[in-house]
Design an enzyme around this catalytic site. Structure first.
Site, short mmCIF file in Angstrom:
data_model
loop_
_atom_site.label_atom_id
_atom_site.label_comp_id
_atom_site.label_asym_id
_atom_site.label_seq_id
_atom_site.Cartn_x
_atom_site.Cartn_y
_atom_site.Cartn_z
N CYS A 88 49.75 26.28 25.49
CA CYS A 88 50.54 26.55 26.57
C CYS A 88 49.72 26.58 28.06
O CYS A 88 49.25 27.58 28.21
CB CYS A 88 51.59 27.46 26.60
SG CYS A 88 52.61 27.74 28.01
N CYS B 237 50.99 29.21 30.40
CA CYS B 237 50.68 30.87 29.53
C CYS B 237 49.37 31.07 29.91
O CYS B 237 49.18 32.27 30.37
CB CYS B 237 50.95 30.64 27.94
SG CYS B 237 52.47 30.15 27.52
#
Length: 102
Positions: free
Chosen positions: A31, A34
């Site tokens: 991600c 993230c």
């Protein structure tokens, strides 16, 4: 304080029974947002006293993510006294996370 890596096995002890405010970062290695939030989470762990900062990989610990209704990542959930006290979804400024844990 260092960021604590959570698993299904240690989640209850580290978060729900912590006796302090806990910020949990639900993330995945693939991600982009993230990864962008990683340094921010590390900074918070070093700066905030009295707050435990944890990360949990949703790919490895799907059951915990499902239990807390994590549908998008990153998702940040603050726990106080074992209860959900706040939730923030997506990449956000550090100040948003600080508001949630104070």
């Amino acid at each position: 304080m260092a960021v604590v890596k959570l698993t299904t096995e240690n989640f209850d002890q580290e978060v729900l029974q912590a006796g302090q405010t806990v910020l949990v970062d639900f993330y995945a290695d693939w991600c982009g947002p993230c990864k962008m939030m990683g340094p921010v989470v590390e900074e918070l762990a070093g700066e905030e006293t009295g707050v435990k900062v944890c990360k949990i990989n949703i790919d490895e610990e799907m059951a915990v993510a499902q239990k807390y209704g994590v549908m998008s990542i990153p998702t940040f959930i603050a726990f106080k006294n074992g209860e959900v006290a706040g939730k923030q979804i997506g990449a956000v400024p550090k100040s948003k996370l600080q508001e949630m844990i104070r």
